[in-house]
Design an enzyme around this catalytic site. Structure first.
Site, PDB file in Angstrom:
ATOM      1  N   GLU A 270       1.019  -1.197   0.004  1.00 21.22           N
ATOM      2  CA  GLU A 270       0.045   0.067   0.027  1.00 21.22           C
ATOM      3  C   GLU A 270       0.971   1.228   0.042  1.00 21.22           C
ATOM      4  OE1 GLU A 270      -2.180   0.939   3.414  1.00 21.22           O
ATOM      5  OE2 GLU A 270      -0.449   0.865   4.802  1.00 21.22           O
ATOM      6  N   ASP A 277       5.609   6.814   8.679  1.00 21.04           N
ATOM      7  CA  ASP A 277       5.983   6.624  10.091  1.00 21.04           C
ATOM      8  C   ASP A 277       7.344   6.182   9.898  1.00 21.04           C
ATOM      9  OD1 ASP A 277       4.854   4.354   9.521  1.00 21.04           O
ATOM     10  OD2 ASP A 277       3.312   4.532  11.338  1.00 21.04           O
ATOM     11  N   THR A 278       7.625   5.090   9.336  1.00 23.16           N
ATOM     12  CA  THR A 278       8.934   4.277   9.164  1.00 23.16           C
ATOM     13  C   THR A 278       9.989   5.298   8.708  1.00 23.16           C
ATOM     14  OG1 THR A 278       8.506   3.205   7.073  1.00 23.16           O
ATOM     15  CG2 THR A 278       7.863   2.191   8.816  1.00 23.16           C
TER      16      THR A 278
HETATM   17  N1  LIG Z   1      -1.339  -9.500   3.134  1.00 21.99           N
HETATM   18  C1  LIG Z   1      -0.441  -9.687   4.174  1.00 21.99           C
HETATM   19  N2  LIG Z   1       0.314 -10.676   4.393  1.00 21.99           N
HETATM   20  C2  LIG Z   1       0.912 -10.320   5.465  1.00 21.99           C
HETATM   21  N3  LIG Z   1       1.283  -9.502   6.253  1.00 21.99           N
HETATM   22  C3  LIG Z   1       0.287  -8.167   6.116  1.00 21.99           C
HETATM   23  C4  LIG Z   1      -0.584  -8.363   5.056  1.00 21.99           C
HETATM   24  N4  LIG Z   1      -1.262  -7.306   5.005  1.00 21.99           N
HETATM   25  C5  LIG Z   1      -0.634  -6.585   5.832  1.00 21.99           C
HETATM   26  N5  LIG Z   1       0.159  -7.024   6.491  1.00 21.99           N
HETATM   27  C6  LIG Z   1       0.953  -6.908   8.161  1.00 21.99           C
HETATM   28  O1  LIG Z   1      -0.005  -5.644   8.459  1.00 21.99           O
HETATM   29  C7  LIG Z   1       0.759  -4.568   8.353  1.00 21.99           C
HETATM   30  C8  LIG Z   1      -0.156  -3.424   8.159  1.00 21.99           C
HETATM   31  O2  LIG Z   1      -0.822  -3.538   7.135  1.00 21.99           O
HETATM   32  P1  LIG Z   1      -1.407  -2.271   6.090  1.00 21.99           P
HETATM   33  O3  LIG Z   1      -1.935  -2.828   4.767  1.00 21.99           O
HETATM   34  O4  LIG Z   1      -0.095  -1.733   5.675  1.00 21.99           O
HETATM   35  O5  LIG Z   1      -2.173  -1.493   6.744  1.00 21.99           O
HETATM   36  P2  LIG Z   1      -2.148  -0.036   7.438  1.00 21.99           P
HETATM   37  O6  LIG Z   1      -3.172   0.637   6.542  1.00 21.99           O
HETATM   38  O7  LIG Z   1      -2.982  -0.253   8.721  1.00 21.99           O
HETATM   39  O8  LIG Z   1      -0.834   0.469   7.641  1.00 21.99           O
HETATM   40  C9  LIG Z   1       1.701  -4.735   7.359  1.00 21.99           C
HETATM   41  O9  LIG Z   1       2.694  -3.572   7.256  1.00 21.99           O
HETATM   42  C10 LIG Z   1       2.195  -6.041   7.330  1.00 21.99           C
HETATM   43  O10 LIG Z   1       2.993  -6.120   8.457  1.00 21.99           O
HETATM   44 MG   LIG Z   2       0.732   0.128   6.291  1.00 21.11          MG
END
Ligand SMILES: Nc1ncnc2c1ncn2[C@@H]1O[C@H](COP(=O)(O)OP(=O)(O)O)[C@@H](O)[C@H]1O
Ligand SMILES: [Mg+2]
Length: 387
Positions: A270, A277-278
């Site tokens: 995404e 933040d990172t």
């Molecule tokens: N399909 C996936 N497979 C494995 N880990 C996932 C997946 N989707 C999200 N994550 C984990 O969850 C975290 C947050 O998900 P993300 O889609 O980035 O949502 P947000 O918008 O809350 O940051 C990711 O950085 C990852 O660590």
């Molecule tokens: Mg994210």
């Protein structure tokens, strides 16, 4: 003097405001609570729910900003199109902010329109649809509300028994009135990384060296730069970041998130149309310009001659340990005894368990042992709010 209206006044907005103030700009910081981090360094503040479209329009009418800089997702983003039509610069663009606040819009753009490699996914509004999607994807899978951030409402589902609870949590925790979830294939990644990408009005798209990071419960805990990947993987990630930011349009810095699989495959996850933040790791002298300085320059259409790595560095977050209507008693002595270490206390007026209150940054010469630096940053972060 240009006037910036900042929508969301957290720690990222605070650093952006400091960069803007150093350049002599005027900043109105907005958020739903008073004394938010960016308000403490801005010229003016405005307290209202940015999800309330009328309140947002009123604030814009009152302050007449030249530029609107969203810092969070929880904004009535449809209104940004109106502001853009009125000639106000929306950062990076109303289109980008609208797409990225809804997981469906951005995922369909990346996967269907641009053909980028993503986790397999489906959407569901009812439990039946959800169950069918889970059967098609298999276990484990990941469930998220369509509108959420920082891991809210997100869960891993390991088997049939966990489906029901995960579905309801994602349905209930979603922001706004959208009651729909995304269900994704679980990517058993080796690691994840962020590619800070800068789109410019008059200049090429630029990239920072990749940033590795660790998330817990969907929330970032530590990050380090550089994150080493092969030239081929970097080329792919840059290509994907350039494509998706171009499609979203506008100028600014973006945090593009990727998974790196154990086989070395790069998967688009995404992106945020704003500092990530990172990317706070860049406050620790890793790159010649921090992500906030880069964002400001891109927003203002100012030149960015080059982005280069000056140090290896790490960030580790400082989390609140209790629920309290006051600040913690910060202890900086241990961390400040260390060379090449910085502490940033965000100044959030209240605490809840796990809330991000600050960050510790450790850096060293190019080529330093990044694992040692990560351990140091995490150890020092633990000393900031004692038990
Ligand atoms: N399909 C996936 N497979 C494995 N880990 C996932 C997946 N989707 C999200 N994550 C984990 O969850 C975290 C947050 O998900 P993300 O889609 O980035 O949502 P947000 O918008 O809350 O940051 C990711 O950085 C990852 O660590
Ligand atoms: Mg994210």
């Amino acid at each position: 003097m240009k006037k910036i209206m900042l929508l969301g006044s957290g720690e990222l907005g605070k650093e952006f405001t400091i960069a803007a103030k150093r350049a002599g700009l005027y900043v109105v910081a907005c958020d739903k609570y008073d004394n938010a981090p960016a308000m403490q360094v801005a010229d003016e503040r405005e307290i209202f729910s940015m999800l309330d479209g009328d309140a947002l329009t009123m604030a814009v009418r009152k302050h007449r900003p030249d530029i609107i800089v969203p810092e969070i997702e929880a904004i009535r983003t449809e209104r940004l199109f109106d502001f853009e039509r009125q000639g106000i610069q929306v950062v990076p663009s109303a289109r980008a902010v609208n797409y990225t606040m809804n997981r469906r819009a951005i995922r369909d753009l990346a996967s269907r329109e641009l053909g980028l490699r993503t986790a397999k996914y489906f959407y569901a509004k009812t439990f039946d649809e959800f169950k069918t999607a889970a059967d098609a994807i298999g276990f484990p899978c990941v469930v998220k509300p369509l509108m959420s951030s920082s891991g809210h409402g997100q869960s891993y589902v390991r088997n049939d028994d966990e489906l029901e609870a995960a579905f309801h949590e994602a349905m209930e925790e979603g922001r706004g009135d959208v009651r729909e979830v995304i269900i994704e294939e679980f990517i058993d990644f080796d690691s994840e990384f962020t590619l800070l990408t800068v789109t410019q009005k008059d200049g090429p798209t630029l990239f920072c060296p990749p940033i590795g990071h660790i998330q817990k419960g969907g929330d970032y805990r530590e990050s380090w730069q550089p994150y080493h990947i092969s030239d081929e993987a970097l080329k792919q990630a840059r290509h994907m970041a350039a494509e998706v930011t171009k499609a979203l349009t506008g100028y600014g810095l973006w945090g593009v998130e990727f998974f790196m699989t154990k086989q070395g495959e790069v998967i688009f996850s995404e992106l945020s149309p704003r500092p990530h933040d990172t990317g706070m790791v860049t406050l620790g002298h890793t790159t010649n310009l921090s992500e906030f300085e880069l964002h400001l320059r891109a927003v203002m259409g100012w030149p960015i001659p080059a982005i280069h790595l000056e140090h290896y560095g790490c960030s580790a977050v400082v989390l609140a340990k209790e629920e309290a209507d006051r600040e913690p008693d910060y202890q900086l002595m241990e961390a400040l005894k260390e060379d090449r270490t910085r502490v940033r206390v965000f100044g959030k007026p209240t605490q809840h368990v796990g809330r991000r209150m600050g960050v510790v940054l450790c850096y060293d010469e190019l080529g330093a042992d990044i694992n040692l630096l990560r351990d140091k940053a995490k150890r020092l972060a633990e000393t900031i709010i004692p038990d």
